[in-house]
Design a protein around this motif. Sequence first.
Motif, PDB file in Angstrom:
ATOM      1  N   PHE A 118     115.128  13.070  26.569  1.00 39.55           N
ATOM      2  CA  PHE A 118     114.376  12.517  24.754  1.00 39.55           C
ATOM      3  C   PHE A 118     113.471  13.352  24.367  1.00 39.55           C
ATOM      4  O   PHE A 118     112.462  13.218  24.608  1.00 39.55           O
ATOM      5  N   ASN A 119     113.947  13.514  23.350  1.00 37.66           N
ATOM      6  CA  ASN A 119     112.593  14.709  22.721  1.00 37.66           C
ATOM      7  C   ASN A 119     112.812  14.569  21.544  1.00 37.66           C
ATOM      8  O   ASN A 119     113.355  14.134  20.471  1.00 37.66           O
ATOM      9  N   PRO A 120     111.821  13.200  20.897  1.00 34.91           N
ATOM     10  CA  PRO A 120     111.794  12.692  19.599  1.00 34.91           C
ATOM     11  C   PRO A 120     111.690  13.653  18.602  1.00 34.91           C
ATOM     12  O   PRO A 120     111.988  13.831  16.876  1.00 34.91           O
ATOM     13  N   ARG A 121     112.117  15.081  18.835  1.00 37.49           N
ATOM     14  CA  ARG A 121     111.298  16.078  17.748  1.00 37.49           C
ATOM     15  C   ARG A 121     112.420  16.775  17.954  1.00 37.49           C
ATOM     16  O   ARG A 121     112.877  17.039  16.394  1.00 37.49           O
ATOM     17  N   GLN A 122     113.388  16.581  18.311  1.00 37.77           N
ATOM     18  CA  GLN A 122     114.878  16.637  18.574  1.00 37.77           C
ATOM     19  C   GLN A 122     115.241  15.590  18.988  1.00 37.77           C
ATOM     20  O   GLN A 122     116.623  16.087  19.798  1.00 37.77           O
ATOM     21  N   PRO A 123     116.091  14.586  18.884  1.00 34.73           N
ATOM     22  CA  PRO A 123     116.515  13.759  18.835  1.00 34.73           C
ATOM     23  C   PRO A 123     118.570  14.302  18.780  1.00 34.73           C
ATOM     24  O   PRO A 123     119.110  13.503  20.504  1.00 34.73           O
ATOM     25  N   ARG A 124     119.125  14.801  17.735  1.00 30.33           N
ATOM     26  CA  ARG A 124     120.194  15.466  18.089  1.00 30.33           C
ATOM     27  C   ARG A 124     120.442  16.531  19.226  1.00 30.33           C
ATOM     28  O   ARG A 124     121.514  15.933  20.052  1.00 30.33           O
ATOM     29  N   ARG A 125     119.409  17.027  19.600  1.00 31.33           N
ATOM     30  CA  ARG A 125     119.793  17.922  20.896  1.00 31.33           C
ATOM     31  C   ARG A 125     119.610  17.421  21.418  1.00 31.33           C
ATOM     32  O   ARG A 125     120.445  17.028  22.707  1.00 31.33           O
ATOM     33  N   SER A 126     119.237  16.181  21.770  1.00 31.33           N
ATOM     34  CA  SER A 126     118.738  15.257  23.418  1.00 31.33           C
ATOM     35  C   SER A 126     119.948  14.339  22.998  1.00 31.33           C
ATOM     36  O   SER A 126     120.274  14.101  24.067  1.00 31.33           O
ATOM     37  N   LEU A 127     120.620  14.136  22.249  1.00 32.28           N
ATOM     38  CA  LEU A 127     121.826  13.743  21.604  1.00 32.28           C
ATOM     39  C   LEU A 127     123.416  13.734  23.009  1.00 32.28           C
ATOM     40  O   LEU A 127     124.011  13.549  23.614  1.00 32.28           O
ATOM     41  N   CYS A 128     123.066  15.564  22.622  1.00 28.18           N
ATOM     42  CA  CYS A 128     124.216  16.485  23.436  1.00 28.18           C
ATOM     43  C   CYS A 128     123.880  16.117  25.039  1.00 28.18           C
ATOM     44  O   CYS A 128     124.656  15.732  25.600  1.00 28.18           O
ATOM     45  N   TRP A 129     122.654  15.984  25.521  1.00 31.73           N
ATOM     46  CA  TRP A 129     122.636  15.509  26.787  1.00 31.73           C
ATOM     47  C   TRP A 129     123.659  13.996  27.192  1.00 31.73           C
ATOM     48  O   TRP A 129     124.112  14.563  27.886  1.00 31.73           O
ATOM     49  N   LEU A 130     123.051  13.726  26.773  1.00 25.40           N
ATOM     50  CA  LEU A 130     123.630  12.115  26.881  1.00 25.40           C
ATOM     51  C   LEU A 130     124.659  11.609  26.651  1.00 25.40           C
ATOM     52  O   LEU A 130     125.788  11.558  27.668  1.00 25.40           O
ATOM     53  N   GLN A 131     126.045  12.755  25.338  1.00 22.02           N
ATOM     54  CA  GLN A 131     127.185  13.171  25.272  1.00 22.02           C
ATOM     55  C   GLN A 131     128.184  13.750  26.661  1.00 22.02           C
ATOM     56  O   GLN A 131     128.901  13.252  27.061  1.00 22.02           O
ATOM     57  N   GLU A 132     127.598  14.951  26.993  1.00 24.66           N
ATOM     58  CA  GLU A 132     127.573  15.747  28.129  1.00 24.66           C
ATOM     59  C   GLU A 132     127.445  14.653  29.555  1.00 24.66           C
ATOM     60  O   GLU A 132     128.737  14.718  30.395  1.00 24.66           O
ATOM     61  N   ALA A 133     126.732  13.624  29.432  1.00 26.85           N
ATOM     62  CA  ALA A 133     126.716  13.132  31.090  1.00 26.85           C
ATOM     63  C   ALA A 133     127.970  12.476  30.859  1.00 26.85           C
ATOM     64  O   ALA A 133     128.272  12.355  31.841  1.00 26.85           O
ATOM     65  N   CYS A 134     127.524  11.727  30.109  1.00 28.33           N
ATOM     66  CA  CYS A 134     129.401  10.512  29.838  1.00 28.33           C
ATOM     67  C   CYS A 134     129.970  10.949  30.170  1.00 28.33           C
ATOM     68  O   CYS A 134     131.646  11.266  30.531  1.00 28.33           O
ATOM     69  N   ARG A 135     130.733  12.791  29.580  1.00 28.72           N
ATOM     70  CA  ARG A 135     132.163  13.057  29.769  1.00 28.72           C
ATOM     71  C   ARG A 135     131.683  13.542  30.844  1.00 28.72           C
ATOM     72  O   ARG A 135     132.909  13.062  31.442  1.00 28.72           O
ATOM     73  N   GLU A 136     131.414  14.021  31.848  1.00 25.95           N
ATOM     74  CA  GLU A 136     130.850  14.607  33.043  1.00 25.95           C
ATOM     75  C   GLU A 136     131.563  13.312  33.408  1.00 25.95           C
ATOM     76  O   GLU A 136     132.340  13.237  34.715  1.00 25.95           O
ATOM     77  N   MET A 137     131.201  11.836  33.679  1.00 22.76           N
ATOM     78  CA  MET A 137     131.416  10.764  34.033  1.00 22.76           C
ATOM     79  C   MET A 137     132.740  10.793  34.395  1.00 22.76           C
ATOM     80  O   MET A 137     133.402   9.910  35.554  1.00 22.76           O
ATOM     81  N   ASP A 138     133.160  10.348  32.784  1.00 19.22           N
ATOM     82  CA  ASP A 138     134.135  10.459  32.611  1.00 19.22           C
ATOM     83  C   ASP A 138     135.576  10.892  33.263  1.00 19.22           C
ATOM     84  O   ASP A 138     136.587  10.949  33.598  1.00 19.22           O
ATOM     85  N   ARG A 139     135.234  12.489  33.410  1.00 20.94           N
ATOM     86  CA  ARG A 139     136.321  13.598  33.836  1.00 20.94           C
ATOM     87  C   ARG A 139     135.796  12.733  35.763  1.00 20.94           C
ATOM     88  O   ARG A 139     137.147  12.936  36.568  1.00 20.94           O
ATOM     89  N   LEU A 140     134.935  12.597  36.108  1.00 18.37           N
ATOM     90  CA  LEU A 140     134.944  12.295  37.720  1.00 18.37           C
ATOM     91  C   LEU A 140     135.470  10.859  37.602  1.00 18.37           C
ATOM     92  O   LEU A 140     136.539  10.962  38.023  1.00 18.37           O
ATOM     93  N   PHE A 141     135.714   9.789  36.753  1.00 20.79           N
ATOM     94  CA  PHE A 141     136.550   8.699  37.053  1.00 20.79           C
ATOM     95  C   PHE A 141     137.608   8.727  36.568  1.00 20.79           C
ATOM     96  O   PHE A 141     138.624   7.915  37.702  1.00 20.79           O
ATOM     97  N   VAL A 142     138.163   9.565  35.837  1.00 19.21           N
ATOM     98  CA  VAL A 142     140.134  10.433  35.571  1.00 19.21           C
ATOM     99  C   VAL A 142     140.305  11.123  36.646  1.00 19.21           C
ATOM    100  O   VAL A 142     140.890  10.880  37.162  1.00 19.21           O
ATOM    101  N   GLU A 143     139.562  11.471  37.435  1.00 11.24           N
ATOM    102  CA  GLU A 143     139.882  12.654  38.522  1.00 11.24           C
ATOM    103  C   GLU A 143     139.878  11.790  39.800  1.00 11.24           C
ATOM    104  O   GLU A 143     140.822  11.506  40.763  1.00 11.24           O
TER     105      GLU A 143
END
Length: 317
Positions: A276-301
């Motif tokens: 997390f980068n407090p100077r770029q919180p929305r950019r950090s959020l993109c990583w969190l969302q990507e991580a959740c998407r990748e795990m969600d994809r794995l659970f679907v598979e």
Amino acid sequence: MENKEQKEEILRELLEMAEKCAVGSGADRPEVKWLQKKFARMQRKYMLKNKSQVDGVLYERMEGHQPKTATECLKIRYWRTGRYTPINREQCLRLGRALELTDEEMLFLMQGYFDHSENVYDTQEKWSSASCVEKGSLLRQLEESYLAGIPEEEVKAMNIRPGEREKYFRHIYFTDAFHYVTVSGEHSMEMLRKHITSTRYDSELRRQMRLQGEIPRKTMLRHLLILNAPMVSLETVNRQLDFLGYLPLSEDHTLTGGERLDSLVIRLLEGYGEVFNPRQPRRSLCWLQEACREMDRLFVEMKRPRMRFMHFKALEL
């Protein structure tokens, strides 16, 4: 410290961990082993010859009459061995009373073993209670801060006037939720973002934000992750889960099927704290969302729908 290699490494570790955590058995749950000790305590207290006799006594206490056949006690045996859990809150509470659990043990039975909240607010009288009002106030505060944190350009992209975002909480939340899950290839994100798509989720979200009725712990966890982002942290989520009557995230806790979702989400939030980068919180959020998407994809598979902690039925068109 923001580092591309660090982000990629943490994501790889999360996916490896997700694959392991998704495989579980109810019989191996620490919570089931805890319950078995309560069965054994009853057996010793009343000097019952075997576990089947314990099952029979519990059945009689719960149902008000002796079992007519041995098969009627099977549900007790299944709960004891971890094959199944009680079908609803009332049945779980009756099991706890039959086992003569203490207040502290009853709390763990509901929060830990059954994976539900401490209380359920399912009547007008309960909705007006001080406890429900106080907890609902927290959710309203989270909703307000969440809406205030949505960038103006994102609000405009949804054809919502910046000054009217409060009126469209459901649609903003619904649209945001798609960033955390795997989207079916046959639907484009633009189609999914249409206002009409989210209308069927309105009553469900309203009910949950008011704490009306049974709200699964996994559902509340999703709300807290989304509403606290991008400033979400493990400490914040645990504090809020506890305040709302749920078991805080715990390394030892498992879902009723034995899956280790808690330990995975703990590592997710720890990893997010590292990148997390407090100077770029929305950019950090993109990583969190990507991580959740990748795990969600794995659970679907893996065909592990119970592990899809950021997914909910209304997202399926």
